[in-house]
Design an enzyme around this catalytic site. Structure first.
Site, PDB file in Angstrom:
ATOM      1  CG  HIS A 238      -0.358   0.027   2.581  1.00 50.97           C
ATOM      2  ND1 HIS A 238       0.298   0.826   3.018  1.00 50.97           N
ATOM      3  CD2 HIS A 238      -0.433  -1.097   3.655  1.00 50.97           C
ATOM      4  CE1 HIS A 238       0.715   0.557   4.354  1.00 50.97           C
ATOM      5  NE2 HIS A 238       0.024  -0.542   4.632  1.00 50.97           N
TER       6      HIS A 238
ATOM      7  CG  HIS B   5       4.069  -1.452   2.539  1.00 52.57           C
ATOM      8  ND1 HIS B   5       2.859  -2.164   2.335  1.00 52.57           N
ATOM      9  CD2 HIS B   5       4.251  -1.725   3.622  1.00 52.57           C
ATOM     10  CE1 HIS B   5       2.377  -2.848   3.358  1.00 52.57           C
ATOM     11  NE2 HIS B   5       3.507  -2.773   4.208  1.00 52.57           N
TER      12      HIS B   5
ATOM     13  CB  CYS C 116      -0.655  -8.497  18.793  1.00 51.76           C
ATOM     14  SG  CYS C 116      -1.360  -7.890  17.084  1.00 51.76           S
TER      15      CYS C 116
ATOM     16  CB  CYS D   7       2.548  -5.969  15.439  1.00 44.42           C
ATOM     17  SG  CYS D   7       1.703  -5.919  17.149  1.00 44.42           S
TER      18      CYS D   7
ATOM     19  CB  CYS E 206      -2.842  -5.632  19.544  1.00 43.79           C
ATOM     20  SG  CYS E 206      -1.475  -4.727  18.829  1.00 43.79           S
TER      21      CYS E 206
ATOM     22  CG  HIS F 182      -2.140  -4.016  14.421  1.00 46.11           C
ATOM     23  ND1 HIS F 182      -1.026  -4.431  15.032  1.00 46.11           N
ATOM     24  CD2 HIS F 182      -2.085  -3.639  13.243  1.00 46.11           C
ATOM     25  CE1 HIS F 182      -0.044  -4.271  14.254  1.00 46.11           C
ATOM     26  NE2 HIS F 182      -0.627  -3.979  12.764  1.00 46.11           N
TER      27      HIS F 182
ATOM     28  CE  LYS G  66      -0.260   2.147  10.680  1.00 46.33           C
ATOM     29  NZ  LYS G  66      -0.370   0.700  10.519  1.00 46.33           N
TER      30      LYS G  66
ATOM     31  CE  LYS H  47       0.523  -5.383   5.718  1.00 48.96           C
ATOM     32  NZ  LYS H  47       1.718  -5.752   5.644  1.00 48.96           N
TER      33      LYS H  47
END
Ligand code: ME8
Length: 608
Positions: A19, A22, A127, A130, A144, A147, A293, A296
């Site tokens: 995405h 990245h 988690c 991550c 988490c 996330h 943010k 994914k």
């Protein structure tokens, strides 16, 4: 001045396609790598994919593939993204490669030998998103902290790395070398976390197999972060002859969700292995979209290649490098990208290059005309090169690019104020002198832009018949009279927008809108927003993921008749294949209103 520059990016999890976040990280690292190459440093730039762990194994299971198939497919997507965006990596490392496995086995073996690892029992939370262990206090409302998803309780026998004993040394290092971890706000976060005693780290996992078998006890696989962090050593050529030339890294560039892993876990592993620490870890911010943010796991992703292909890779690079203040979050919107393309790339840079080259082509036979360097313009160019260089050395990437673009504005003003199109009729020599200076300025710009916009810089240099090799070329007016240029071509074009522009009636025909009945609705674990809907149509049921969870509870949804975009390409959202989209009105997520027919309409009926 550096004589070498070893820069790394994080290696991405290839659980799904890359995405924009990245892409942003790779583009920033690329601009720095290109800059230091021009400055004459021996640059080594590594990036790649992080291919082990439970997260990968689960993603493969969801897609009905083997883990190896998944990582082979997806890793090539990440590499393609890098290639299309002009990322000039020297090494694209995949952690499933044999050269990496050898390094990991050797180094973990060394940790075992040195007594840095012991057997114990791990109890705590994990988690998978991550791939990180958390204690109960670290969780936020039981979830988490990064996330916001449910963690898993893990209780198993395993192996521990004596990370705790390095807490004091890391604190001392951070205090003595503030440049080790930047920006300051990120360093302070880590310093605060290190106020509590640092715990040892469980480095083994059991119950799944997709990882590096733990040397000495192959019932376990190595904790994926240990394997992933060691990619930097493999990419540096460990233990070969290049290693001592490259190590330590001059810059680890990472996002803010993984600063602990780098500044604490990685640092303690290096200390335990008696290897020199990286010179700097720089933490960039997140790319956000409408305030959220990109991620994914939340199903919110934007495809960098879509924008690169629609607007050109350099337009995307320009937008991200210029818009986002390096080290802080920055928001993406197609509208803002279009504005920068129109006003800055086309209106400023493209305009300058076009008018200067076209004028030379038309009035001076495509050759640099006679002239002498205007001292004040030459000084301005030299000071721009000097300031841009200093800003890049200080990692002020967005300011550096802004400074370069201000030189393009100076060039436009110079051309505009000297009016060569009028002057040429009465004083050809004067117009020639103006063009001589403008052409030299454009040449300097092609050098200054090359770290940021490599494709554009290449085109500019190509039209001017020069080769960009060294940063010093950015301040020399060394294009000589008589030097031929190529026929000018346009650098940037505005593109019709696909959405938001006027459509013809036939265009609308292509969208198949249908009424459908909601027969099932449930929240998607780990997301406040996403609801998984079961929709009834005459031909059968469909699953559709809808971001309406902050406005509707699942109970209120069942029984409603909604409008479905029925011929949309299927898309995986949070692991679920979504077969369409439902229409809702409203800007804010908490205030969405589903579009529903206001009289009884049978499911399957067309909306026109
Ligand atoms: O964390 N904006 O992989 P990853 C900017 N495999 N950067 C973002 C971002 C966003 N919206 N979302 C993610 C991993 N990133 C590990 C790294 S390194 C030894 C192992 C950044 O695919 C993120 O912060 O989740 C990280 O630096 C990189 O993209 C890869 O994220």
């Amino acid at each position: 001045m550096k004589d070498k520059f070893f820069v790394t990016t994080a290696i991405d999890y290839p659980t799904s396609s890359p995405h924009l976040g990245h892409a942003y990280e790779k583009i920033c690292a690329d601009a720095l790598a290109r800059f230091w190459r021009l400055k004459g440093a021996r640059v080594h730039f590594s990036t790649g994919t992080d291919e082990h762990g439970l997260k990968i194994q689960r993603a493969a299971e969801r897609e009905g593939k083997t883990a190896q198939e998944l990582v082979d497919e997806r890793s090539s997507e990440f590499r393609r993204m890098c290639d299309e965006l002009g990322i000039s990596y020297d090494d694209f490392i995949r952690t499933t490669e044999e050269r990496h496995l050898r390094v990991v086995r050797e180094l973990v073996g060394r940790l075992l030998e040195k007594g840095e690892v012991y057997r114990g029992r791990y109890e705590g939370f994990y988690c998978t998103e991550c791939e990180t262990y958390y204690s109960e206090e670290e969780l936020v409302e039981g979830k988490c902290p990064v996330h916001g998803v449910k963690t898993e309780w893990v209780s198993e026998e395993g192996y521990f790395f004596r990370m705790g004993k390095y807490g004091e040394r890391i604190l001392e290092h951070l205090r003595k070398h503030p440049e080790f971890l930047e920006p300051e706000s990120r360093r302070n976060e880590i310093l605060r976390r290190l106020e509590a005693p640092l715990k040892d780290l469980c480095i083994s996992r059991s119950g799944f197999s997709w990882g590096v078998p733990l040397p000495g006890d192959e019932r376990y696989v190595l904790y994926v972060w240990v394997d992933a962090l060691m990619n930097y050593l493999t990419a540096a050529g460990y233990p070969g002859p290049e290693f001592s030339e490259r190590w330590p890294p001059d810059l680890h560039l990472i996002g803010k969700d993984i600063s602990w892993h780098h500044s604490v876990i990685w640092t303690s592993l290096l200390l335990a292995l008696d290897l020199p620490l990286p010179r700097k870890i720089f933490v960039h911010g997140f790319i956000t979209y409408r305030g959220e943010k990109l991620s994914k796991s939340r199903g919110l992703t934007l495809d960098p290649l879509h924008f690169a292909r629609t607007y050109s890779p350099d337009s995307l690079r320009y937008f991200l490098l210029r818009e986002v203040s390096f080290g802080q979050d920055g928001s993406f919107s197609e509208e803002a990208l279009r504005t920068r393309l129109r006003e800055e790339l086309i209106g400023n840079l493209g305009n300058l290059v076009h008018r200067v080259l076209t004028f030379t082509w038309n009035h001076f036979g495509g050759k640099v005309p006679e002239g002498g360097a205007d001292p004040s313009l030459e000084r301005e160019v030299a000071s721009c090169a000097e300031e841009t260089g200093r800003l890049m050395e200080g990692l002020k990437i967005h300011q550096a690019l802004e400074r370069v673009m201000s030189l393009a504005r100076t060039g436009n003003e110079y051309f505009q104020s000297r009016k060569p199109w009028e002057v040429v009729k009465v004083d050809r020599a004067k117009a020639a002198d103006c063009l001589f200076n403008c052409l030299n300025l454009v040449k300097c710009l092609s050098v200054l832009l090359s770290p940021f916009l490599p494709f554009t810089s290449g085109k500019m240099a190509g039209m001017l018949g020069v080769e960009v090799r060294r940063w010093e070329q950015a301040s020399a007016f060394d294009l000589k009279p008589g030097h031929p240029i190529q026929k000018p071509e346009v650098l940037f074009r505005m593109v019709e927008k696909t959405a938001g522009t006027t459509l013809k009636a036939e265009d609308l025909e292509r969208v198949d809108l249908r009424v459908a009945e909601v027969v099932g609705a449930e929240r998607v674990p780990g997301s406040e927003k996403m609801v998984r809907l079961e929709l009834r149509l005459p031909e059968g049921k469909r699953t559709v993921m809808a971001g309406i969870g902050k406005s509707y509870s699942p109970q209120e949804l069942v029984g409603k008749r909604v409008v479905l975009v029925a011929n949309l390409e299927k898309k995986k959202i949070m692991g679920v294949e979504s077969e369409g989209m439902v229409l809702a009105a409203g800007e804010k997520e908490e205030e969405l209103s589903l579009i529903v027919p206001d009289r009884p309409v049978e499911p399957g009926k067309k909306v026109r």
